[in-house]
Design an enzyme around this catalytic site. Sequence first.
Site, PDB file in Angstrom:
ATOM      1  N   GLU A 227       8.536  12.079  13.424  1.00 55.18           N
ATOM      2  CA  GLU A 227       8.952  12.714  11.913  1.00 55.18           C
ATOM      3  C   GLU A 227       8.525  13.831  11.671  1.00 55.18           C
ATOM      4  O   GLU A 227       9.463  14.733  11.390  1.00 55.18           O
ATOM      5  CB  GLU A 227       8.724  11.429  11.332  1.00 55.18           C
ATOM      6  CG  GLU A 227       9.250  11.430   9.698  1.00 55.18           C
ATOM      7  CD  GLU A 227       8.953  10.261   8.671  1.00 55.18           C
ATOM      8  OE1 GLU A 227       8.547  10.782   7.720  1.00 55.18           O
ATOM      9  OE2 GLU A 227       8.931   9.393   9.015  1.00 55.18           O
TER      10      GLU A 227
ATOM     11  N   ASN B 277       0.406  -8.643  -8.199  1.00 57.88           N
ATOM     12  CA  ASN B 277      -0.164  -7.398  -8.410  1.00 57.88           C
ATOM     13  C   ASN B 277      -1.535  -7.383  -9.065  1.00 57.88           C
ATOM     14  O   ASN B 277      -1.805  -8.109  -9.996  1.00 57.88           O
ATOM     15  CB  ASN B 277       0.870  -6.707  -9.043  1.00 57.88           C
ATOM     16  CG  ASN B 277       0.854  -5.340  -8.639  1.00 57.88           C
ATOM     17  OD1 ASN B 277       1.167  -4.611  -7.930  1.00 57.88           O
ATOM     18  ND2 ASN B 277       0.597  -4.512  -9.934  1.00 57.88           N
TER      19      ASN B 277
ATOM     20  N   HIS C  66       5.458   7.317  15.536  1.00 58.04           N
ATOM     21  CA  HIS C  66       6.783   7.538  14.805  1.00 58.04           C
ATOM     22  C   HIS C  66       6.547   8.419  13.808  1.00 58.04           C
ATOM     23  O   HIS C  66       7.316   9.484  13.657  1.00 58.04           O
ATOM     24  CB  HIS C  66       7.006   6.199  14.087  1.00 58.04           C
ATOM     25  CG  HIS C  66       8.245   6.093  13.134  1.00 58.04           C
ATOM     26  ND1 HIS C  66       8.152   6.707  11.839  1.00 58.04           N
ATOM     27  CD2 HIS C  66       9.475   5.907  13.133  1.00 58.04           C
ATOM     28  CE1 HIS C  66       9.333   6.521  11.404  1.00 58.04           C
ATOM     29  NE2 HIS C  66      10.207   6.272  12.197  1.00 58.04           N
ATOM     30  N   ASN C  67       5.535   8.299  12.961  1.00 54.51           N
ATOM     31  CA  ASN C  67       5.378   9.445  11.856  1.00 54.51           C
ATOM     32  C   ASN C  67       5.297  10.865  12.443  1.00 54.51           C
ATOM     33  O   ASN C  67       5.622  11.815  11.897  1.00 54.51           O
ATOM     34  CB  ASN C  67       4.320   8.798  10.785  1.00 54.51           C
ATOM     35  CG  ASN C  67       4.696   7.823  10.166  1.00 54.51           C
ATOM     36  OD1 ASN C  67       5.907   7.332  10.118  1.00 54.51           O
ATOM     37  ND2 ASN C  67       4.078   7.675   8.705  1.00 54.51           N
TER      38      ASN C  67
ATOM     39  N   ASN D 204       0.383   2.229   5.801  1.00 52.93           N
ATOM     40  CA  ASN D 204       0.091   3.296   6.920  1.00 52.93           C
ATOM     41  C   ASN D 204      -1.331   3.271   7.287  1.00 52.93           C
ATOM     42  O   ASN D 204      -2.075   4.075   6.847  1.00 52.93           O
ATOM     43  CB  ASN D 204       0.956   4.357   6.490  1.00 52.93           C
ATOM     44  CG  ASN D 204       2.468   4.584   6.860  1.00 52.93           C
ATOM     45  OD1 ASN D 204       2.674   4.028   7.624  1.00 52.93           O
ATOM     46  ND2 ASN D 204       2.727   5.363   5.757  1.00 52.93           N
TER      47      ASN D 204
ATOM     48  N   LYS E 134       0.462  13.112   4.322  1.00 50.91           N
ATOM     49  CA  LYS E 134      -0.337  12.120   4.039  1.00 50.91           C
ATOM     50  C   LYS E 134      -1.446  11.823   4.875  1.00 50.91           C
ATOM     51  O   LYS E 134      -2.049  10.706   4.760  1.00 50.91           O
ATOM     52  CB  LYS E 134       0.499  10.883   3.644  1.00 50.91           C
ATOM     53  CG  LYS E 134       1.046  11.076   2.261  1.00 50.91           C
ATOM     54  CD  LYS E 134       1.800   9.759   1.732  1.00 50.91           C
ATOM     55  CE  LYS E 134       2.563  10.066   0.299  1.00 50.91           C
ATOM     56  NZ  LYS E 134       2.855   8.529  -0.168  1.00 50.91           N
TER      57      LYS E 134
ATOM     58  N   HIS F 147     -18.799  24.135  37.378  1.00 55.73           N
ATOM     59  CA  HIS F 147     -18.178  22.739  37.257  1.00 55.73           C
ATOM     60  C   HIS F 147     -17.214  22.365  38.458  1.00 55.73           C
ATOM     61  O   HIS F 147     -16.857  21.265  38.421  1.00 55.73           O
ATOM     62  CB  HIS F 147     -17.172  22.948  35.964  1.00 55.73           C
ATOM     63  CG  HIS F 147     -17.989  23.223  34.635  1.00 55.73           C
ATOM     64  ND1 HIS F 147     -18.762  21.977  34.251  1.00 55.73           N
ATOM     65  CD2 HIS F 147     -18.249  24.364  33.906  1.00 55.73           C
ATOM     66  CE1 HIS F 147     -19.084  22.462  33.053  1.00 55.73           C
ATOM     67  NE2 HIS F 147     -18.874  23.722  32.993  1.00 55.73           N
TER      68      HIS F 147
ATOM     69  N   SER G 208       8.863   0.906   8.485  1.00 56.01           N
ATOM     70  CA  SER G 208       9.528   2.314   8.359  1.00 56.01           C
ATOM     71  C   SER G 208      10.649   2.328   7.813  1.00 56.01           C
ATOM     72  O   SER G 208      11.504   1.305   8.044  1.00 56.01           O
ATOM     73  CB  SER G 208       9.614   3.028   9.821  1.00 56.01           C
ATOM     74  OG  SER G 208      10.264   4.446   9.342  1.00 56.01           O
TER      75      SER G 208
ATOM     76  N   LYS H  91       3.634   2.894  14.793  1.00 51.64           N
ATOM     77  CA  LYS H  91       4.064   3.732  13.475  1.00 51.64           C
ATOM     78  C   LYS H  91       3.371   5.048  13.382  1.00 51.64           C
ATOM     79  O   LYS H  91       4.234   5.726  12.945  1.00 51.64           O
ATOM     80  CB  LYS H  91       3.757   2.689  12.320  1.00 51.64           C
ATOM     81  CG  LYS H  91       4.018   3.156  10.868  1.00 51.64           C
ATOM     82  CD  LYS H  91       5.598   3.510  10.938  1.00 51.64           C
ATOM     83  CE  LYS H  91       5.936   3.684   9.227  1.00 51.64           C
ATOM     84  NZ  LYS H  91       5.313   4.587   8.611  1.00 51.64           N
TER      85      LYS H  91
END
Length: 457
Positions: free
Chosen positions: A191, A33, A187-188, A104, A262, A442, A130, A184
């Site tokens: 969520e 650490n 997935h979030n 993440n 986040k 267009h 997760s 992932k």
Amino acid sequence: MGQPRIGLYGLGTMGSALALNFAGRGIDIAVANREAEWLAPFLDRAGPLADRITGCADPAALVLSLPRPRLILLMIPSGAPVDAMIDTFLPLLSPGDTLIDAGNSDFHDTRRRTAALTGQGIGFVGLGVSGGEEGARNGPSMMLGGSRDSWSLLRPLLEPIAARFQGDPCVAHMGPDGAGHFVKTVHNGIEYADMQMIAEVYGLMRDGAGWGAARIGALFAEWDKGPLRSFLVETTARVLAAVDPETGQPMVDLIRDRAGQKGTGRWTVIEALRLGQSASVIEAAVAARGWSGLPRLSGAKPAGQRQFQPEQLENALQAGRLIAHLQGFGIMRAAAEEYGWPLDLARVAEIWRAGCIIRSDLLDRLAPILRGAGDGPIYLAPEAADLLSSVLPALRASVSQAVATALPVPALSAALAWADSLAQPRGTANLIQAQRDAFGRHGFERIDRPGEAHFDW
């Protein structure tokens, strides 16, 4: 104490839990650490499991404690800290060693790091994890992105620590480079959508029907015994039943109405837009979190109470949740085509059935649907279409009642709009094409002849 088979750097909440998970499954591990003083208290907390944990004072000691090829798992904040630790470890490693980023991280960063390290003979893995602290300690759901060689090295270590659904380990190889982190991310995003729709139903019962937190919590507890059974519904029931011992009031009623985020929900929406895919339910959930921190409009008050039927709301939540999942899997399919990833969407659903935050009975129903969906849109698979049609009327009725009562349901509304748009035999995009041709030449396609057309507007 045996020789460690894997090293872990970062003894925060998730890193500590994951290290204990490895040790508890009989896998010797070395840990280090940034703040070396954390090691002794961590080993004390590990108790008997400390016999399988080697504490290392710094990255160099961590590397020296491991056999070749070395496997080093980074459990640190995403972004610049990951790049800094790669720079720290790189001079200490040898060709054939592998670094694993289990945070993440943005999958674009993972792709960049993979390319850079592969050129130096170092493997790099983006591992989506997760399940929060409890999952990391007792069995998370894990999505691995990296080479097949990296998967072969890590599989014997990750399968023992993974969550299990009916004996099946909830970890799988998603594909190369950023595939695991992308899955992932989605997935979030799902969520975010799931949590927002649950909160919207809570709001309808609280502000529309006048129910208190305990009564709503009991309803969610009942729903958790049926088709809505899931970790988030179970958690919602538990949260709503909690009482603040100081005031005697429901704890949820004392929490400021402001939700944090986040970034992974936003990333899902950004990538969906880049891929030309719909993430409207997730986008609504991300937007709602942003709105929660804004000053309130004066005079914007509900128009009065209405009776919201629990069974109707239960089915509405089923519909919204199904649509959010269908959108999420559609985004992953588009990404697989864009980046050349061999994503097995059914396997994604299977490894999400336990350990992760969005685990639910719905995923167990979706897995075989995804297995047999082929290359066509997932929502057109007969089983998916039948499931949606059975609950869509309740979603429409609930959203209609909410609008009439001036109660916001942005994610549920977005889900309904998606379903209604795709159900129209003919939409309104013809007018948009006419406008684009009128001001920008267009072009458009006619319904009565092939080829691109223009008109002198």
